[in-house]
Write a protein that holds these residues in place. Structure first.
Motif, PDB file in Angstrom:
ATOM      1  N   ALA A 168       0.865  -1.180   0.000  1.00 35.69           N
ATOM      2  CA  ALA A 168       0.000   0.000   0.000  1.00 35.69           C
ATOM      3  C   ALA A 168       0.897   1.224   0.000  1.00 35.69           C
ATOM      4  N   SER A 169       0.488   2.240  -0.736  1.00 36.28           N
ATOM      5  CA  SER A 169       1.280   3.464  -0.789  1.00 36.28           C
ATOM      6  C   SER A 169       0.354   4.660  -0.836  1.00 36.28           C
ATOM      7  N   GLU A 170       0.866   5.781  -0.342  1.00 38.80           N
ATOM      8  CA  GLU A 170       0.116   7.023  -0.393  1.00 38.80           C
ATOM      9  C   GLU A 170       0.253   7.625  -1.788  1.00 38.80           C
ATOM     10  N   ALA A 171      -0.331   8.817  -1.973  1.00 35.62           N
ATOM     11  CA  ALA A 171      -0.225   9.505  -3.251  1.00 35.62           C
ATOM     12  C   ALA A 171       1.227   9.826  -3.557  1.00 35.62           C
ATOM     13  N   GLY A 172       1.510  10.067  -4.807  1.00 36.18           N
ATOM     14  CA  GLY A 172       2.879  10.315  -5.214  1.00 36.18           C
ATOM     15  C   GLY A 172       3.360   9.191  -6.105  1.00 36.18           C
ATOM     16  N   VAL A 173       4.647   8.929  -6.088  1.00 33.99           N
ATOM     17  CA  VAL A 173       5.244   7.938  -6.974  1.00 33.99           C
ATOM     18  C   VAL A 173       5.623   6.698  -6.176  1.00 33.99           C
ATOM     19  N   THR A 174       5.086   5.565  -6.608  1.00 33.22           N
ATOM     20  CA  THR A 174       5.456   4.275  -6.038  1.00 33.22           C
ATOM     21  C   THR A 174       6.316   3.553  -7.062  1.00 33.22           C
ATOM     22  N   SER A 175       7.519   3.186  -6.668  1.00 35.00           N
ATOM     23  CA  SER A 175       8.401   2.458  -7.579  1.00 35.00           C
ATOM     24  C   SER A 175       8.343   0.975  -7.281  1.00 35.00           C
ATOM     25  N   LEU A 176       8.189   0.186  -8.341  1.00 31.28           N
ATOM     26  CA  LEU A 176       8.203  -1.268  -8.258  1.00 31.28           C
ATOM     27  C   LEU A 176       9.555  -1.719  -8.784  1.00 31.28           C
ATOM     28  N   PHE A 177      10.392  -2.209  -7.878  1.00 32.98           N
ATOM     29  CA  PHE A 177      11.769  -2.536  -8.235  1.00 32.98           C
ATOM     30  C   PHE A 177      11.995  -4.038  -8.162  1.00 32.98           C
ATOM     31  N   GLY A 178      12.635  -4.572  -9.188  1.00 32.77           N
ATOM     32  CA  GLY A 178      12.986  -5.987  -9.181  1.00 32.77           C
ATOM     33  C   GLY A 178      13.833  -6.319 -10.384  1.00 32.77           C
ATOM     34  N   GLN A 179      14.589  -7.383 -10.278  1.00 30.41           N
ATOM     35  CA  GLN A 179      15.421  -7.816 -11.391  1.00 30.41           C
ATOM     36  C   GLN A 179      14.551  -8.429 -12.480  1.00 30.41           C
ATOM     37  N   SER A 180      15.134  -8.674 -13.656  1.00 27.43           N
ATOM     38  CA  SER A 180      14.396  -9.284 -14.758  1.00 27.43           C
ATOM     39  C   SER A 180      13.837 -10.631 -14.316  1.00 27.43           C
ATOM     40  N   GLY A 181      12.572 -10.875 -14.654  1.00 22.69           N
ATOM     41  CA  GLY A 181      11.928 -12.125 -14.283  1.00 22.69           C
ATOM     42  C   GLY A 181      11.287 -12.127 -12.913  1.00 22.69           C
ATOM     43  N   ALA A 182      11.341 -10.979 -12.216  1.00 19.18           N
ATOM     44  CA  ALA A 182      10.775 -10.923 -10.861  1.00 19.18           C
ATOM     45  C   ALA A 182       9.254 -10.914 -10.868  1.00 19.18           C
ATOM     46  N   GLY A 183       8.641 -10.537 -12.006  1.00 15.66           N
ATOM     47  CA  GLY A 183       7.189 -10.502 -12.103  1.00 15.66           C
ATOM     48  C   GLY A 183       6.607  -9.107 -12.201  1.00 15.66           C
ATOM     49  N   LYS A 184       7.443  -8.123 -12.528  1.00 15.28           N
ATOM     50  CA  LYS A 184       6.985  -6.727 -12.556  1.00 15.28           C
ATOM     51  C   LYS A 184       5.879  -6.516 -13.599  1.00 15.28           C
ATOM     52  N   THR A 185       6.102  -6.989 -14.815  1.00 14.68           N
ATOM     53  CA  THR A 185       5.109  -6.780 -15.873  1.00 14.68           C
ATOM     54  C   THR A 185       3.833  -7.561 -15.589  1.00 14.68           C
ATOM     55  N   THR A 186       3.958  -8.765 -15.043  1.00 11.33           N
ATOM     56  CA  THR A 186       2.780  -9.541 -14.669  1.00 11.33           C
ATOM     57  C   THR A 186       1.931  -8.782 -13.662  1.00 11.33           C
ATOM     58  N   LEU A 187       2.577  -8.200 -12.666  1.00  9.65           N
ATOM     59  CA  LEU A 187       1.848  -7.463 -11.638  1.00  9.65           C
ATOM     60  C   LEU A 187       1.163  -6.233 -12.222  1.00  9.65           C
ATOM     61  N   THR A 188       1.862  -5.471 -13.053  1.00 10.76           N
ATOM     62  CA  THR A 188       1.229  -4.271 -13.626  1.00 10.76           C
ATOM     63  C   THR A 188       0.088  -4.646 -14.565  1.00 10.76           C
ATOM     64  N   ASN A 189       0.210  -5.758 -15.275  1.00 12.09           N
ATOM     65  CA  ASN A 189      -0.886  -6.196 -16.144  1.00 12.09           C
ATOM     66  C   ASN A 189      -2.120  -6.579 -15.333  1.00 12.09           C
ATOM     67  N   MET A 190      -1.915  -7.129 -14.147  1.00 14.17           N
ATOM     68  CA  MET A 190      -3.049  -7.441 -13.277  1.00 14.17           C
ATOM     69  C   MET A 190      -3.710  -6.167 -12.773  1.00 14.17           C
ATOM     70  N   ILE A 191      -2.910  -5.174 -12.426  1.00 11.77           N
ATOM     71  CA  ILE A 191      -3.478  -3.905 -11.965  1.00 11.77           C
ATOM     72  C   ILE A 191      -4.251  -3.223 -13.086  1.00 11.77           C
ATOM     73  N   ALA A 192      -3.718  -3.295 -14.310  1.00  8.70           N
ATOM     74  CA  ALA A 192      -4.376  -2.649 -15.451  1.00  8.70           C
ATOM     75  C   ALA A 192      -5.585  -3.416 -15.958  1.00  8.70           C
ATOM     76  N   GLY A 193      -5.759  -4.675 -15.538  1.00  9.79           N
ATOM     77  CA  GLY A 193      -6.904  -5.465 -15.977  1.00  9.79           C
ATOM     78  C   GLY A 193      -6.633  -6.358 -17.159  1.00  9.79           C
ATOM     79  N   LEU A 194      -5.372  -6.468 -17.584  1.00 13.72           N
ATOM     80  CA  LEU A 194      -5.030  -7.313 -18.725  1.00 13.72           C
ATOM     81  C   LEU A 194      -4.904  -8.785 -18.328  1.00 13.72           C
TER      82      LEU A 194
END
Length: 370
Positions: free
Chosen positions: A20-46
């Motif tokens: 959970a984060s407040e307003a502003g910029v939340t950075s999602l940090f991880g190495q390649s293959g950590a699941g960053k794109t999968t997570l953002t696609n779930m948030i976006a509804g893809l």
């Protein structure tokens, strides 16, 4: 406010993300293959999560228990990808307004405001093929902002740019993160970008989120070395420019308890700045040294020393209510008889201070802007 608590599976990756984060910029940090794109696609509804809940500023986008799963167009999530994905036959102006027109979005953000924010005034009549990579990314960001998003996801927007182009676009991202007025989820595997732009840092490793919190606190945690990368271990210090010395071209920054001297004019007196200092660029002395070229030498108190078996030790020092991180050899710890609570002198070369920019906007101020 971004609230995520979901599980899911894509291919062989099991995802369990909770932050959970407040307003502003939340950075999602991880190495390649950590699941960053999968997570953002779930948030976006893809991609549909298996269970859990996603909410943005109180609006629930997904809730498995309550049967809520808003379609992509209803989620109002603007996305910026590694490649700009502009329409080659349209001008910059038409590319900027296309998402608003195609999605029949209300004009809640003025086109001229976005053009000013991203420095696009001289590009409006040009076609994408005539733009540099950094210019194309700025147009893509502008197009996303004009689509009336409640959340902006930036998925490694600088990954395909060389260092020169990254340096060109980063000042615009500085301004965007301060002035956009909406939550931003910034995805990256670059600690430099994360430290520079974000308020909150979420660590993603092998599909899990082992830790999240204010970026300065997260970078100071010595237990996250494997996830964040030991080579880039650093600390963030917030300060205020107190003076500029034109004779020596040095900016003086008050960090509360000490003053740092930094090359060049980085901001005007009174402005808040954020300083990133790598742990490997910090030295410690038990007595105030003399006759050194190092401009920054100030008192601090050791708050922790990591217990490791390798050649290095990670040391956290308190100065003016902030935390500075140093990496020295374990042999030096023993030779200097360093221990928690000991007063030391911190030494930092002026040229080693990595990046200076306006401090990120406080979450409270960003929330008030909404």
């Amino acid at each position: 406010m971004l609230d995520v608590d979901i599980t899911g599976r894509v291919g062989t990756l099991d995802l369990e993300a909770r932050f959970a984060s407040e307003a502003g910029v939340t950075s999602l940090f991880g190495q390649s293959g950590a699941g960053k794109t999968t997570l953002t696609n779930m948030i976006a509804g893809l991609i549909r999560p298996r269970s859990g809940r996603i909410a943005v500023n109180g609006t629930v986008l997904f809730d498995a228990e309550k049967g809520i799963d808003l379609p992509v167009q209803a989620r109002r999530v603007g996305q910026v990808f590694q490649d700009a994905r502009l329409f080659p036959h349209l001008s910059v102006r038409s590319n900027l307004t296309f998402a608003r027109w195609a999605g029949r979005r209300p004009e809640t953000r003025d086109l001229d405001e976005v053009v000013r924010l991203l420095g696009l005034a001289g590009l409006l009549h040009r076609k994408p093929r005539t733009l540099s990579g950094g210019e194309r990314q700025r147009v893509a960001i502008g197009r996303a902002l004009l689509s009336d998003p409640r959340l902006l996801i930036m998925d490694e927007p600088l990954a395909n740019l060389d260092q020169a182009r990254r340096n060109d676009i980063l000042p615009y991202l500085d301004r965007l993160c301060v002035e956009a007025g909406i939550p931003i989820l910034y995805v990256s595997h670059s600690i430099e970008e994360v430290a520079r732009l974000s308020n909150t840092l979420v660590i993603l490793s092998e599909g899990r989120t082992p830790a999240y919190g204010p970026v300065a606190e997260m970078l100071a945690r010595t237990d996250l070395g494997r996830a964040t990368g030991r080579h880039e271990a650093s600390a963030l210090l917030e300060g205020t420019v107190s003076a500029y010395d034109p004779d020596w071209c040095l900016t003086h920054v008050d960090i509360g308890g000490a003053s740092l001297q930094i090359p060049d004019r980085i901001a005007d007196p009174g402005e808040a700045v954020r300083l990133r200092i790598r742990a490997r660029d910090v030295a410690l002395a038990v007595n105030p040294p003399e006759g050194l070229s190092i401009r920054n030498a100030f008192a601090a108190t050791i708050t922790s020393i990591s217990s490791e078996t390798g050649p290095y030790a990670e040391i956290l020092c308190a100065v003016g209510g902030q935390t500075l991180r140093a990496r020295i050899t374990r042999a030096s710890v023993a030779d200097l008889d360093l221990y928690r609570g000991r007063q030391v002198t911190v030494l930092i070369k002026s040229v080693a201070i990595d990046r200076r920019q306006r401090a990120a906007i406080p979450p409270e101020a960003n929330r008030d802007a909404n």
